[in-house]
Design an enzyme around this catalytic site. Structure first.
Site, PDB file in Angstrom:
ATOM      1  N   HIS A  61      41.961  40.190  38.693  1.00 25.62           N
ATOM      2  CA  HIS A  61      41.472  41.109  37.669  1.00 25.62           C
ATOM      3  C   HIS A  61      42.207  42.448  37.835  1.00 25.62           C
ATOM      4  O   HIS A  61      42.585  42.814  38.949  1.00 25.62           O
ATOM      5  CB  HIS A  61      39.968  41.286  37.888  1.00 25.62           C
ATOM      6  CG  HIS A  61      39.261  42.086  36.846  1.00 25.62           C
ATOM      7  ND1 HIS A  61      39.298  43.459  36.816  1.00 25.62           N
ATOM      8  CD2 HIS A  61      38.476  41.702  35.809  1.00 25.62           C
ATOM      9  CE1 HIS A  61      38.561  43.881  35.795  1.00 25.62           C
ATOM     10  NE2 HIS A  61      38.048  42.839  35.168  1.00 25.62           N
ATOM     11  N   ASP A 111      37.431  40.467  46.387  1.00 28.56           N
ATOM     12  CA  ASP A 111      36.772  40.837  45.136  1.00 28.56           C
ATOM     13  C   ASP A 111      35.684  39.795  44.878  1.00 28.56           C
ATOM     14  O   ASP A 111      35.979  38.649  44.546  1.00 28.56           O
ATOM     15  CB  ASP A 111      37.815  40.859  44.010  1.00 28.56           C
ATOM     16  CG  ASP A 111      37.195  41.001  42.628  1.00 28.56           C
ATOM     17  OD1 ASP A 111      35.950  41.071  42.527  1.00 28.56           O
ATOM     18  OD2 ASP A 111      37.960  41.036  41.649  1.00 28.56           O
ATOM     19  N   GLN A 151      32.854  37.911  40.790  1.00 27.39           N
ATOM     20  CA  GLN A 151      32.479  36.642  40.147  1.00 27.39           C
ATOM     21  C   GLN A 151      31.898  35.634  41.126  1.00 27.39           C
ATOM     22  O   GLN A 151      31.543  34.527  40.724  1.00 27.39           O
ATOM     23  CB  GLN A 151      33.709  36.021  39.452  1.00 27.39           C
ATOM     24  CG  GLN A 151      34.344  36.883  38.394  1.00 27.39           C
ATOM     25  CD  GLN A 151      33.431  37.161  37.198  1.00 27.39           C
ATOM     26  OE1 GLN A 151      32.407  36.490  36.998  1.00 27.39           O
ATOM     27  NE2 GLN A 151      33.789  38.152  36.400  1.00 27.39           N
ATOM     28  N   LYS A 183      26.507  42.142  37.094  1.00 22.74           N
ATOM     29  CA  LYS A 183      26.867  40.736  36.909  1.00 22.74           C
ATOM     30  C   LYS A 183      25.860  39.808  37.593  1.00 22.74           C
ATOM     31  O   LYS A 183      25.976  38.600  37.517  1.00 22.74           O
ATOM     32  CB  LYS A 183      28.278  40.468  37.433  1.00 22.74           C
ATOM     33  CG  LYS A 183      29.374  41.131  36.586  1.00 22.74           C
ATOM     34  CD  LYS A 183      30.736  40.621  36.973  1.00 22.74           C
ATOM     35  CE  LYS A 183      31.871  41.555  36.595  1.00 22.74           C
ATOM     36  NZ  LYS A 183      32.172  41.607  35.170  1.00 22.74           N
ATOM     37  N   CYS A 195      41.262  40.904  31.287  1.00 21.68           N
ATOM     38  CA  CYS A 195      41.646  41.879  32.329  1.00 21.68           C
ATOM     39  C   CYS A 195      42.534  41.277  33.407  1.00 21.68           C
ATOM     40  O   CYS A 195      42.699  41.850  34.475  1.00 21.68           O
ATOM     41  CB  CYS A 195      40.431  42.530  32.978  1.00 21.68           C
ATOM     42  SG  CYS A 195      39.429  43.457  31.838  1.00 21.68           S
TER      43      CYS A 195
END
Lengths: 147, 411
Positions: B124, B201, B204, B227, B365
């Site tokens: 991303h 990261d 997600q 999220k 993104c």
């Protein structure tokens, strides 16, 4: 194409798809004397250049090239049809009428010709920018040339 | 196992029968953000109706209680990701804020022009651009770990490119376009063998999978509250305490210093407070705690298992239409990235909108990934535990009629 008779939704679709699938003016200029402007979008993928060639206060050719969705492709291609051969003033007038139509204001449909097919763009608010970005870029370009 | 339809009753966005284009809303953009259950809204509201106070700024009970609540939230997050110590939990504005803090506070301080940062093409923008800035500042090199033919990050491919020059490996646990789960534990092991750190990261992954930072042995982990059913504007940076101690604050100001004088002599507090200058997003912190308690009560294993099944169902049904191309049929996470055949992604997403279906189109993104996929843009449908088979069916039905995409303007 006359605009005196009612366009059916089916005809409007066909016009959009025709300009998307077989754009008349989607190419980078091969000759000299063109000026260009870049336009892109933060909320979608559209990313293209608009080119014009001007002589004696008139737009003698208009082209565009890049990546664009159906709405921005077809609207920009029709835009090129609408401004070629026009004086700066009348091209800007046409662009303003088109913008008025998209923004649901009063507009003069006599100058819009095929561009009338985008009358429903407001139904998909996220695509209003797609239907106008080529037109905004063209207006900026013509106004710069006119100075 | 839980019943998504029962859980939906906890969500005003479902109870209020929200419509889009005159159709019941089918929300398939959970990789972008998620709906909030009542308990989160209540926690946020309660801050303003019953608990208003700043934190660590007063000598009265309301303030003391707020300090305790913020500490409780840190402990909730510590348990949720199995960190060793609640001091390893830093509140940020979100994943982007967390990754920028690592980039500016750690990488820009310690890396030099001879060093290298390893990324992948599937990252991303938030896990690419901060590293570009570091490279610009210190002159280090950015390189990419090649993805395999499916778009997956593998340990073997990391081994092919890592060297003693590599100081940071920055990768997503789950990528936001393709949805593969990266073998983070094994990647961390290789990175550590070369003396590099691994920044993960988790935007997600943390909302969808059980996360154990000690088992994964990641050095940093970033994730967002919104999220995982929490409020926007709040997120977390987990860092191993020793590394956080070496990290500079990204912002300075009140609440993060122990002393300062007119000569410019400043003492910073220890982590995590060192990184939390100014009044914090307190409503966000309280809402985040409620969200983590909520999803923990459903069970992260359960969520993961349910989403895996739903993903399989979606891929199977979408492929049956014969009308779309799926770019990640075999990835684990509940993200389906596809194109309706012969329809530009943006036109497809507009068509889906006309059916009340919220999907994302574009490059999501991850602008460098499209070179890899060989397409300009894709449509992404992403699920959560409250997504039902009926939602997927609505998508499948729309995809079947994708060729009529201009209906969006004329019907």
């Amino acid at each position: 194409m006359p605009t005196s008779f009612e366009l059916t939704p089916m005809m409007m679709r066909e016009i959009i798809m025709d300009h998307y699938s077989n754009p008349r003016h989607k190419t980078v200029p091969s000759g000299d004397g063109y000026v260009s402007i870049h336009t892109d979008s933060t909320n979608c993928i559209d990313n293209f250049d608009v080119y014009i060639k001007c002589e004696n206060g008139k737009v003698v050719d208009a082209l565009w090239d890049g990546i664009a969705c159906t709405i921005s492709s077809a609207s920009t291609d029709i835009l090129c049809d609408r401004v070629i051969g026009e004086s700066f003033d009348s091209a800007v007038y046409t662009i303003e009428q088109y913008k008025n139509m998209i923004q649901l204001k009063d507009y003069d449909d006599s100058v819009l010709d095929e561009a009338i097919v985008f009358i429903n763009t407001g139904k998909q608010a996220a695509r209003i920018h797609c239907a106008t970005m080529g037109w905004d870029a063209m207006k900026e370009l013509i106004e710069k040339e006119g100075k | 196992m839980f019943d998504p339809k029962t859980l939906r009753k906890d969500f005003p966005m479902y109870r209020n029968s929200i419509e889009m284009q005159g159709k019941p809303l089918v929300w398939l953009d959970n990789a972008s953000t998620t709906f909030k259950p009542d308990c989160v809204l209540k926690a946020v509201e309660s801050y303003y109706t019953h608990e208003t106070s700043n934190s660590h700024r007063g000598d009265y009970d309301l303030c003391y209680n707020m300090d305790m609540k913020i500490q409780e939230t840190r402990e909730t997050i510590q348990k949720f990701i199995n960190a060793k110590n609640s001091a390893e939990i830093v509140f940020t504005s979100g994943t982007t804020g967390s990754l920028n803090l690592i980039a500016y506070g750690y990488a820009a301080k310690y890396l030099t022009k001879d060093d290298e940062i390893l990324l992948t093409e599937a990252e991303h923008a938030s896990n690419v651009l901060p590293w570009f800035k570091v490279a610009e500042t210190v002159g280090c090199k950015i390189s990419y770990i090649p993805l395999n033919e499916d778009g997956r990050l593998t340990v073997d491919n990391l081994k092919k490119v890592i060297s003693k020059k590599t100081k940071i490996v920055a990768v997503a646990h789950v990528t936001n376009v393709l949805g593969y789960i990266a073998p983070i534990k094994e990647l961390a092991k290789v990175a550590h063998e070369y003396g590099a750190i691994i920044a993960c990261d988790g935007a997600q992954s943390v909302p969808h999978l059980p996360t154990d930072v000690q088992d994964l042995d990641v050095d940093f982990l970033a994730f967002s509250g919104h999220k995982l059913c929490g409020p926007t504007g709040i997120g977390v940076l987990y860092g191993k305490f020793d590394l956080l101690k070496l990290t500079d604050p990204f912002m300075t100001g009140g609440g993060m210093n122990s002393k300062f004088d007119m000569c410019g002599d400043v003492g910073y507090l220890n982590p995590p407070l060192r990184f939390e200058a100014g009044t914090q997003n307190i409503e966000g912190i309280l809402g985040l705690k409620a969200a983590i308690d909520y999803i923990s009560s459903i069970g992260m294993e359960n969520i993961n298992h349910y989403e895996e099944e739903l993903k399989k169902y979606a891929v199977e049904q979408l492929l049956k239409t014969g009308n779309c191309t799926i770019y990640n049929p075999n990835s684990e996470a509940a993200i389906v990235t596809f194109n309706i055949n012969d329809v530009f992604a943006q036109d497809a997403a507009t068509f889906l909108n006309s059916k009340g279906i919220a999907c994302r189109s574009g490059q999501h993104c991850a602008k460098i990934l499209n070179d890899y996929l060989g397409v300009v843009a894709t449509v992404r449908a992403s699920f959560y535990f409250y997504t039902t088979k009926e939602d997927v069916d609505a998508l499948v039905d729309a995809v079947k009629h994708g060729k009529e995409f201009l209906d969006a303007y004329f019907i």
